[in-house]
Design a protein around this motif. Structure first.
Motif, mmCIF file in Angstrom:
data_model
loop_
_atom_site.group_PDB
_atom_site.id
_atom_site.type_symbol
_atom_site.label_atom_id
_atom_site.label_comp_id
_atom_site.label_asym_id
_atom_site.label_seq_id
_atom_site.Cartn_x
_atom_site.Cartn_y
_atom_site.Cartn_z
ATOM 1 N N LEU A 192 0.821 -1.199 0.000
ATOM 2 C CA LEU A 192 0.000 0.000 0.000
ATOM 3 C C LEU A 192 0.860 1.256 0.000
ATOM 4 O O LEU A 192 0.631 2.198 -0.782
ATOM 5 N N VAL A 193 1.852 1.298 0.854
ATOM 6 C CA VAL A 193 2.734 2.468 0.957
ATOM 7 C C VAL A 193 3.540 2.643 -0.326
ATOM 8 O O VAL A 193 3.714 3.766 -0.814
ATOM 9 N N CYS A 224 0.764 4.170 9.349
ATOM 10 C CA CYS A 224 1.148 5.580 9.481
ATOM 11 C C CYS A 224 2.657 5.726 9.705
ATOM 12 O O CYS A 224 3.310 6.607 9.123
ATOM 13 N N LYS A 225 3.214 4.873 10.532
ATOM 14 C CA LYS A 225 4.661 4.935 10.797
ATOM 15 C C LYS A 225 5.456 4.650 9.523
ATOM 16 O O LYS A 225 6.507 5.259 9.288
ATOM 17 N N GLU A 226 4.946 3.751 8.696
ATOM 18 C CA GLU A 226 5.630 3.434 7.437
ATOM 19 C C GLU A 226 5.632 4.644 6.497
ATOM 20 O O GLU A 226 6.636 4.946 5.851
ATOM 21 N N LEU A 227 4.501 5.335 6.420
ATOM 22 C CA LEU A 227 4.428 6.547 5.599
ATOM 23 C C LEU A 227 5.401 7.614 6.119
ATOM 24 O O LEU A 227 6.112 8.252 5.350
ATOM 25 N N ILE A 228 5.410 7.782 7.429
ATOM 26 C CA ILE A 228 6.258 8.815 8.053
ATOM 27 C C ILE A 228 7.732 8.481 7.877
ATOM 28 O O ILE A 228 8.540 9.327 7.473
ATOM 29 N N ASN A 229 8.098 7.237 8.163
ATOM 30 C CA ASN A 229 9.505 6.831 8.098
ATOM 31 C C ASN A 229 10.073 6.927 6.675
ATOM 32 O O ASN A 229 11.268 7.172 6.482
ATOM 33 N N ASN A 230 9.188 6.723 5.680
ATOM 34 C CA ASN A 230 9.625 6.797 4.293
ATOM 35 C C ASN A 230 9.459 8.190 3.696
ATOM 36 O O ASN A 230 9.670 8.378 2.500
ATOM 37 N N LYS A 231 9.039 9.146 4.572
ATOM 38 C CA LYS A 231 8.897 10.547 4.157
ATOM 39 C C LYS A 231 8.037 10.695 2.902
ATOM 40 O O LYS A 231 8.365 11.434 1.962
ATOM 41 N N ILE A 232 6.912 9.975 2.899
ATOM 42 C CA ILE A 232 5.996 10.037 1.756
ATOM 43 C C ILE A 232 4.985 11.149 2.008
ATOM 44 O O ILE A 232 4.163 11.072 2.923
ATOM 45 N N ASN A 233 5.046 12.176 1.206
ATOM 46 C CA ASN A 233 4.236 13.372 1.405
ATOM 47 C C ASN A 233 2.889 13.235 0.697
ATOM 48 O O ASN A 233 2.560 13.988 -0.223
ATOM 49 N N ALA A 234 2.106 12.258 1.127
ATOM 50 C CA ALA A 234 0.797 12.006 0.522
ATOM 51 C C ALA A 234 -0.304 12.440 1.478
ATOM 52 O O ALA A 234 -0.194 12.272 2.698
#
Length: 395
Positions: A192-193, A224-234
């Motif tokens: 998903l990420v 959410c942590k996966e999005l944050i850790n990968n710096k995905i600005n979505a």
């Protein structure tokens, strides 16, 4: 497999164009999406396509099927297969394997009712028991299969992707359980990420489809942590319910990960209407949870869009106004009102063998006005649904 998709809800496509398409291309399989709002059209279209394409296999799927499968079997005799349960994409893929002679040699395809060879008798489906899990795919924004630009324009450049399917709550007014079963199933977080990361520059927002996104709070936190850790600005929006939006740590993490709006099925804030819906056990406790949900969401700049139903047995002009005033007082800026349709009645009639097309049309949420709240006329009822902000003052 070679595939072509026609979005027949698009105003650009008419029945004539569909018939022209199937006449010039001899398809092995034609699949139809059935919703309450499309049953009338399909009753006219499918027999015509059968005349043009006598050798083509024809399959029907959609959220209307589990509501009244007996009506479908009785009135759509030109079909070869009916998806009654399971994830649609996987079921269609399984049926393709079946007609190509791969797997399912005994004709038993989980979740699919098929016609026997003489086309006079239905072989009823066996219930899916976890066969399909999370085999569904995400929207390919570079695909030539569909008009992606049209799709994005209709959604204000927002793209919907499935994060989860299935729902354990089984609310009587909701089709989530009938359509995708009660087991909550979630996409792999990494998949998903990665998809969001690959497509973030192509869309304004992602809409994460999920009957109750925050049902599995541990999964949400990890996502959410996966999005944050990968710096995905979505930025993304999703759907949940009041009792599953009481965890401040989770809401804070969702905001940090890009969540900007939550559609929440509040449905009703009235004791009389709740006798029909059975949405809550204690009104005061429910109102407190709704208020706390707004408090937490506002604190972290997530907009809550409450979803209300109108036309529930027991509703009146007064209790609808009370609900709207309460939601406004705690910070609701955008309230969506939908017409309540007791679609469970269709299943009851279908089981008795007495369901008619008139009964089905009475449940068309786009137009029907058969369930009127006390003290509200048809004009106000329909305008509250389609133009809520302007017409709420008429209450």
């Amino acid at each position: 497999n070679e595939v072509k998709v026609l979005d027949c809800l698009s105003s650009r496509i008419s029945h004539a164009e569909v018939l022209e398409e199937v006449s010039k291309t001899k398809y092995d399989l034609i699949c139809f999406l059935a919703r309450i709002e499309t049953i009338n059209s399909l009753l006219k279209l499918i027999p015509l396509i059968r005349k043009i394409c006598p050798e083509s296999k024809m399959l029907i799927y959609g959220d209307a099927i589990p509501m009244f499968p007996n009506f479908i079997k009785k009135n759509f005799g030109d079909l070869n297969a009916i998806i009654e349960s399971g994830d649609w994409e996987v079921a269609i893929s399984n049926y393709i394997d079946f007609i190509k002679g791969k797997n399912f040699s005994d004709g038993n395809i989980p979740g699919i009712t098929i016609k026997d060879k003489d086309r006079n008798k239905w072989i009823d489906a066996t219930r899916c028991s976890g066969e399909n899990f999370t085999g569904w795919a995400f929207t390919d924004l570079d695909s030539k299969l569909v008009d992606v630009n049209l799709y994005k324009s209709l959604r204000h450049n927002e793209v919907t992707i499935s994060a989860s399917r299935g729902c354990p709550y089984n609310c009587k007014f909701c089709l989530a359980v009938k359509t995708f079963d009660k087991d909550d199933r979630r996409k792999n977080i990494g998949e998903l990420v990665q998809y969001m990361n690959n497509n973030v520059s192509k869309v304004s927002d992602f809409k994460l489809f999920s009957p109750t996104f925050t049902y599995d709070e541990e999964w949400v936190m990890s996502f959410c942590k996966e999005l944050i850790n990968n710096k995905i600005n979505a930025t993304w929006v999703t759907t949940s319910r009041t009792d599953k939006l009481q965890n401040e740590e989770m809401i804070e993490k969702m905001a940090e990960a890009g969540c900007k709006k939550l559609a929440v099925g509040v449905e009703t804030l009235d004791e009389r209407a709740n006798r029909e819906l059975k949405k809550f056990n204690d009104l005061e406790d429910y109102r407190n949870k709704v208020e706390n949900m707004f408090k937490l969401a506002n604190k972290y700049n997530i907009e809550i869009k409450p979803l209300l139903m109108m036309g529930i047995k027991g509703q009146s002009k007064e209790n609808i106004l009370d609900s709207l005033n309460f939601l406004t007082s705690i910070g609701a800026r955008d309230i969506r009102i939908a017409a309540y349709s007791p679609r469970q009645l269709l299943t009851e009639l279908d089981n008795k063998g007495t369901l008619t097309l008139k009964d089905i049309n009475a449940m068309d949420k786009m137009t029907y006005i058969d369930y009127m709240p006390e003290g509200i006329d048809n004009f106000t009822f329909l305008n509250l649904i389609y133009n809520t902000k302007k017409y709420v003052e008429l209450l």
